[in-house]
Design an enzyme around this catalytic site. Structure first.
Site, short mmCIF file in Angstrom:
data_model
loop_
_atom_site.label_atom_id
_atom_site.label_comp_id
_atom_site.label_asym_id
_atom_site.label_seq_id
_atom_site.Cartn_x
_atom_site.Cartn_y
_atom_site.Cartn_z
N HIS A 163 0.80 -1.22 0.00
CA HIS A 163 0.00 0.00 0.00
C HIS A 163 0.84 1.28 0.00
O HIS A 163 0.32 2.34 -0.32
CB HIS A 163 -0.98 0.01 1.19
N ASP A 180 -0.90 -7.34 1.04
CA ASP A 180 -0.21 -6.09 1.36
C ASP A 180 1.31 -6.28 1.39
O ASP A 180 2.02 -5.61 2.13
CB ASP A 180 -0.69 -5.50 2.69
N SER A 219 4.98 1.90 7.94
CA SER A 219 4.55 0.79 7.10
C SER A 219 5.72 0.19 6.32
O SER A 219 6.54 0.92 5.77
CB SER A 219 3.48 1.24 6.12
#
Length: 210
Positions: A34, A64, A145
Site C-alpha cells: 500500500h 499487502d 509501514s
C-alpha cells in the site's frame, strides 16, 4: 532498513523496507504494497544517507506485501529472518520505521495476540485483505509501514502494516494503541511461491525518483 521517500519536492517519507536478499550488488527489499500504490516516483535512502533508485519486483494487494530491488556498489546489511510461529501473547517485540519522517526510529512493546483474523478488526482499514495478522501494543504512525517487526534476537518476525492510535465511540476512547504486522512465516511462503511460479499480479518495472 531502508526508508522510501516520495519525490514531490518535499521528499516525504512514505514507508520503510527490509533487505532480505543479496545477489552481487542487487538487493531485494521487503515492504508493504500500500505504500507504493498509487505513488509513481520514489527513491530509497539507507541509514548512512545512501540514495537508491527503486524497481518493483512484486506487489500483491491482497496480502499487502511487496518486494523491490535496489543496486548498491557499497555492501548493505541483509536482515536475518526469524520464526513468527514462535510468537506468543506477551512476547517482547520491536518496530523499526520512519514515523512522521524520523528515520531509524525504534519502538518496543509486546505481542497482544497472534493469528488474529482481519475480519475481526472492524475498525482497521484492511480493505478486506490481510487474512491473518499479529496484534501488538505498538503504535504505528505514517512512515512505519513496511518496516521490520523484530524479536529480542534482532530477527525479523513480521512486516509493519497498519496501526490505530485511538478509536472513538460516542465520544469515548475505546482503543488507545494497537499495531498490526504481517507474519514473516506467511511472507516467506508467498515469496517462495512467487519464486517458483512467477508473479501474476505485477510486472517488473521501475519507480524512478530524482
Amino acid at each position: 532498513m531502508l526508508t522510501f521517500l516520495e519525490t514531490n519536492g518535499k521528499h516525504t517519507s512514505i514507508g520503510c523496507g527490509t533487505i532480505i536478499r543479496c545477489e552481487g550488488n542487487h538487493y531485494t527489499v521487503l515492504s508493504c504494497e500500500h505504500i507504493f500504490n498509487p505513488i509513481e516516483k520514489i527513491y530509497a535512502r539507507s541509514f548512512d544517507g545512501g540514495k537508491y533508485k527503486v524497481g518493483v519486483l512484486f506487489m500483491d494487494k491482497q496480502s499487502d506485501i511487496s518486494t523491490v530491488r535496489i543496486v548498491s556498489e557499497v555492501p548493505l546489511e541483509v536482515a536475518t529472518l526469524g520464526d513468527s510461529t514462535k510468537l506468543l501473547p506477551g512476547t517482547m517485540v520491536g518496530a523499526l520505521g520512519c514515523p512522521l519522517g524520523l528515520p531509524n526510529t525504534f519502538t518496543a512493546g509486546v505481542v497482544s495476540s497472534v493469528g488474529r483474523k482481519s475480519f475481526e478488526l472492524q475498525h482497521v482499514d484492511f480493505q478486506g485483505y490481510l487474512k491473518e495478522v499479529i496484534v501488538m501494543d505498538i503504535v504505528l504512525s505514517n512512515g512505519n509501514s513496511g518496516g521490520p517487526r523484530i524479536n529480542l534476537d534482532g530477527e525479523v518476525v513480521g512486516v509493519n502494516s497498519r496501526g490505530i492510535r485511538r478509536f472513538y465511540e460516542r465520544g469515548l476512547a475505546r482503543i488507545n494503541r494497537l499495531g498490526f504486522a504481517i507474519p514473516i512465516e506467511y511472507v516467506c511462503k508467498m515469496l517462495d511461491t512467487v519464486s517458483r511460479e512467477g508473479s501474476p499480479t505485477f510486472p517488473c518495472s521501475d519507480i524512478q525518483g530524482n
